[in-house]
Design an enzyme around this catalytic site. Structure first.
Site, short mmCIF file in Angstrom:
data_model
loop_
_atom_site.label_atom_id
_atom_site.label_comp_id
_atom_site.label_asym_id
_atom_site.label_seq_id
_atom_site.Cartn_x
_atom_site.Cartn_y
_atom_site.Cartn_z
N GLU A 173 -42.44 -59.90 -10.95
CA GLU A 173 -41.63 -60.62 -9.98
C GLU A 173 -41.86 -59.95 -8.64
O GLU A 173 -41.73 -58.73 -8.51
CB GLU A 173 -40.15 -60.62 -10.34
CG GLU A 173 -39.29 -61.41 -9.33
CD GLU A 173 -37.81 -61.43 -9.71
OE1 GLU A 173 -37.50 -61.37 -10.92
OE2 GLU A 173 -36.98 -61.49 -8.79
N THR A 215 -28.46 -65.33 -9.89
CA THR A 215 -28.79 -65.21 -8.46
C THR A 215 -28.17 -66.37 -7.69
O THR A 215 -27.31 -66.18 -6.85
CB THR A 215 -30.29 -65.13 -8.15
OG1 THR A 215 -30.85 -63.97 -8.75
CG2 THR A 215 -30.52 -65.02 -6.63
N ASN A 275 -34.26 -58.93 -17.82
CA ASN A 275 -34.66 -58.85 -16.43
C ASN A 275 -33.94 -57.73 -15.67
O ASN A 275 -32.72 -57.73 -15.53
CB ASN A 275 -34.36 -60.17 -15.72
CG ASN A 275 -34.77 -60.16 -14.27
OD1 ASN A 275 -35.96 -60.14 -13.97
ND2 ASN A 275 -33.79 -60.12 -13.37
N GLU A 276 -34.72 -56.77 -15.19
CA GLU A 276 -34.25 -55.71 -14.30
C GLU A 276 -33.08 -54.91 -14.87
O GLU A 276 -32.27 -54.36 -14.13
CB GLU A 276 -33.88 -56.29 -12.92
CG GLU A 276 -35.08 -56.90 -12.22
CD GLU A 276 -34.74 -57.61 -10.92
OE1 GLU A 276 -35.68 -58.06 -10.25
OE2 GLU A 276 -33.55 -57.71 -10.58
N ARG A 298 -38.36 -56.97 0.25
CA ARG A 298 -38.34 -55.65 -0.36
C ARG A 298 -39.70 -55.36 -0.94
O ARG A 298 -40.42 -56.27 -1.28
CB ARG A 298 -37.25 -55.56 -1.45
CG ARG A 298 -37.50 -56.44 -2.67
CD ARG A 298 -36.43 -56.27 -3.71
NE ARG A 298 -35.23 -57.01 -3.33
CZ ARG A 298 -35.06 -58.30 -3.61
NH1 ARG A 298 -36.00 -58.98 -4.24
NH2 ARG A 298 -33.95 -58.90 -3.26
#
Length: 683
Positions: free
Chosen positions: A251, A87, A175-176, A377
């Site tokens: 998260e 990120t 993750n994701e 979001r």
């Protein structure tokens, strides 16, 4: 009395004529167990925190972790570094390569120890975003050899225990990204065989899709402790609820930490359970501690982006957190819906939490309006909140309570000053009832707990820009430490030493298993400073090792972006190779501005410099000016940077950043063939 003021009043049967009751009653039994509120350090979001002056750093850590002081978090979730852009930068793997492992890299070990120092009961949770390339064996999948990947993750958990005396309570999958049921089973088996039976598996850190697999596979159901979903919008999936598993917003938030972000956090901390039965909520990020103009700048419970000045800001979400975290703890239980959990009659929500013995009750009420509680979001459907009067009715074991302590916050959007986590006079109950007047954008905690504190420190030092001139010879670092202030956006840099000289080495020798698509640009880049910089001088010593070395190295100015789009960065890049140099307008090296011949040996130190001044660019290499050329029109400003042309080892030392005037003086000496080496020379 103004409706935004808390009112406690004797309330007999007439209360019903002008207010509606919200009931808190343990008689129907308990709801789900509360698993805690946490913060997430991942994606290099804590990068700038580690080298704060110790006084301010300790204060920041107290605001995050110290019980009964600030956010008082119950969970710290961290990235299991994988040498990948995740990120706002890359975090180092404990195993860059299959033949080595090292548990001194990166800053998450330090952060977990600091959290545990303040709160020994805090739970620790590790999750990989990506993996070093060797795990994939030439693919972009970590599941080619599930036993090897499980071994890799459990080695990290074992390293935490052996080298740092840290117990990892929870571990995730990827993750994701896609999960693999065979891998989850292999991970559980490997944990068990190595003595980590108490490390619980959270899956799968994306949405709720694993729920159907859990229902269809009893062995998988036995392994998964909780279903972790990211950014659920306070809603869970019926299939997930039907598994009977604990449901986590593993998260969430990811919103700018102003008052609207604080409103988002206040709303979801309650409504994740009210609407979705989620028993843990974890904020990305723990702290906004990464450079401006990197992705999601300012997302975090507080802000700390100036280690050079010591300035930091305790933001609204810290005190919003405290309304829950200081008065309810892991192992407590929610009350049941309609008996202590629900929506307020005119908008907003409430939750009741009870300790295991039933002797303490905490009630958290929020009245966040739609436009003042938007999260980044997902999109938030329209709803209304109005000022209202409610009667708080205590029944069952709680009916004998005559007084509860009150903590109050009001977020103001009219220019007036917020009220944040203010202790008010206790609220009195008569016959188990008290009246409460609720305004808009408020958070109110009623609790039998007598602890709780709004911690405070003196004002931190004032904000200052990144200091110039800036020099770094890396001698003050510990081995394997990540260099301060250099924010690696691709690649992994750490301190090594040869012949009593310390330097920073780029360690990634092959493309990792990526978390974010990196545009096919297999280069590394490490940025520093400010994206406001226009004219600047940047210079560094470098060498390309003979074995596993990168094909080339660069210095750069005006680098206009980092993060998951760093591959698309523009700027002024001076790449050097053993047989040539290339000046480009982009990191990907597709927009050549100038090139020329150059000859140097690998395995030897050289110095590279770049000066941007008054519409002109000069580059230098080992006492010689390589070129003069006009500055490209765009970008007009950006970071300074160092990096490599390919994955592969590269060493850097004696980094120097100055304003253009001082840089011009240095360049003028090069023209006269005087020594260009800064501070210490390499022979």
């Amino acid at each position: 009395m103004h409706f935004t003021t808390l009112v406690a009043a004797v309330c007999a049967t007439v209360c019903g004529a002008y207010s509606q009751s919200i009931v808190f009653d343990d008689t129907p039994g308990m709801g789900r167990q509360f698993d805690g509120i946490g913060g997430l350090s991942a994606g290099a979001s804590s990068k700038l925190l580690v080298n704060y002056p110790q006084e301010q750093r300790d204060q920041i850590l107290d605001y995050l972790f110290k019980p009964n002081f600030g956010a008082s978090l119950h969970i710290l979730k961290v990235e299991i570094g994988g040498d990948v852009q995740s990120t706002d930068g890359t975090e180092a793997s404990h195993m860059h390569n299959s033949w080595e492992e090292n548990y001194q890299r990166g800053y998450e070990w330090w952060l977990m120890k600091e959290a545990k120092k303040r709160n020994p009961n805090i739970k620790l949770y590790g999750l990989p975003w990506g993996f070093p390339g060797w795990i994939g064996q030439g693919t972009q999948s970590p599941y080619v050899n599930i036993s090897m990947t499980a071994d890799y993750i459990v080695r990290w958990i074992n390293g935490a225990k052996v080298y740092h005396n840290l117990t990892i309570d929870y571990v995730g999958i990827w993750n994701e990204r896609t999960y693999d049921i065979g891998y989850i089973k292999a991970l559980r088996a490997t944990l068990d065989s190595r003595g980590f039976q108490n490390t619980l598996v959270i899956a799968a850190d994306e949405k709720w899709e694993i729920a159907s697999d859990i229902q269809a596979d009893p062995a998988l159901a036995k392994i998964v402790h909780a279903i972790g979903c990211h950014y659920p919008g306070t809603l869970s999936d019926p299939d997930a609820v039907n598994t009977g598993k604990q449901l986590w917003a593993s998260e969430d938030y990811s919103s700018f930490n102003d008052d609207v972000g604080g409103g988002c956090w206040a709303r979801i901390l309650n409504q994740n359970y009210v609407n979705g039965l989620m028993t843990a909520t974890i904020s990305w990020s723990l702290i906004a501690s990464y450079y401006d103009n990197l992705p999601f700048y300012g997302d975090g419970l507080m802000t700390a982006v100036e280690p050079w000045s010591g300035n930091y800001v305790v933001e609204t979400p810290i005190w919003v957190s405290a309304h829950t975290t200081q008065f309810a703890f892991i192992g407590w239980n929610y009350l049941k819906h309609d008996s202590g959990v629900g929506k307020l009659p005119k908008g907003g929500s409430y939750v009741g939490l009870v300790n295991p013995t039933g002797t303490e009750l905490t009630i958290v009420i929020e009245t966040m309006t739609h436009n003042h509680s938007l999260c980044v979001r997902p999109p938030l459907p329209a709803y209304n909140v109005e000022p209202q009067v409610v009667t708080v009715s205590l029944a069952g074991k709680f009916s004998s309570i005559t007084e509860m302590n009150v903590w109050y916050s009001k977020l103001r959007f009219d220019g007036a000053k917020d009220t944040l986590f203010e202790k008010r006079d206790p609220i009195k109950f008569v016959n188990g009832k008290a009246q409460l007047s609720l305004g808009l954008d408020e958070v109110i905690t009623l609790t039998t707990m007598t602890t709780g504190q709004k911690g405070a420190y003196p004002e931190p030092p004032p904000s200052q820009p990144f200091p110039l001139p800036y020099t770094e010879d890396f001698e003050s670092f510990s081995l394997y430490e990540e260099p301060f202030n250099l924010a690696q956006q691709s690649g992994a840099y750490e301190i090594l030493s040869t012949n009593n000289n310390k330097f920073a080495r780029q360690m990634t020798i092959m493309e990792p298993i990526l978390w974010s698509k990196f545009g096919g640009v297999c280069k590394t880049v490490n940025v520093i400073g400010s994206t406001d910089w226009t004219d600047i001088y940047v210079a560094v010593d470098f060498q390309l090792p003979v074995i596993n070395g990168s094909l080339g190295a660069f210095v750069a100015a005006r680098v206009d972006r980092g993060g998951v789009e760093a591959f698309a960065a523009h700027g002024i890049f001076l790449f050097v190779f053993p047989d040539r140099y290339i000046v480009t307008n982009d990191f990907a090296r597709t927009k050549t501005l100038k090139n020329g011949s150059l000859v140097f040996e690998t395995g030897e130190w050289h110095r590279l410099g770049l000066l941007v001044q008054d519409g002109n660019v000069q580059g230098s290499f080992d006492k010689k000016i390589l070129f003069n050329m006009p500055v490209p029109a765009l970008p007009v400003s950006g970071f300074a940077a160092i990096g490599t042309d390919t994955f592969g080892l590269a060493d850097f030392d004696n980094l120097q950043l100055t304003g253009p005037s001082e840089g011009s003086k240095i360049m003028s000496k090069h023209l006269h063939s005087k020594s260009l080496y800064f501070e210490k020379e390499h022979h």
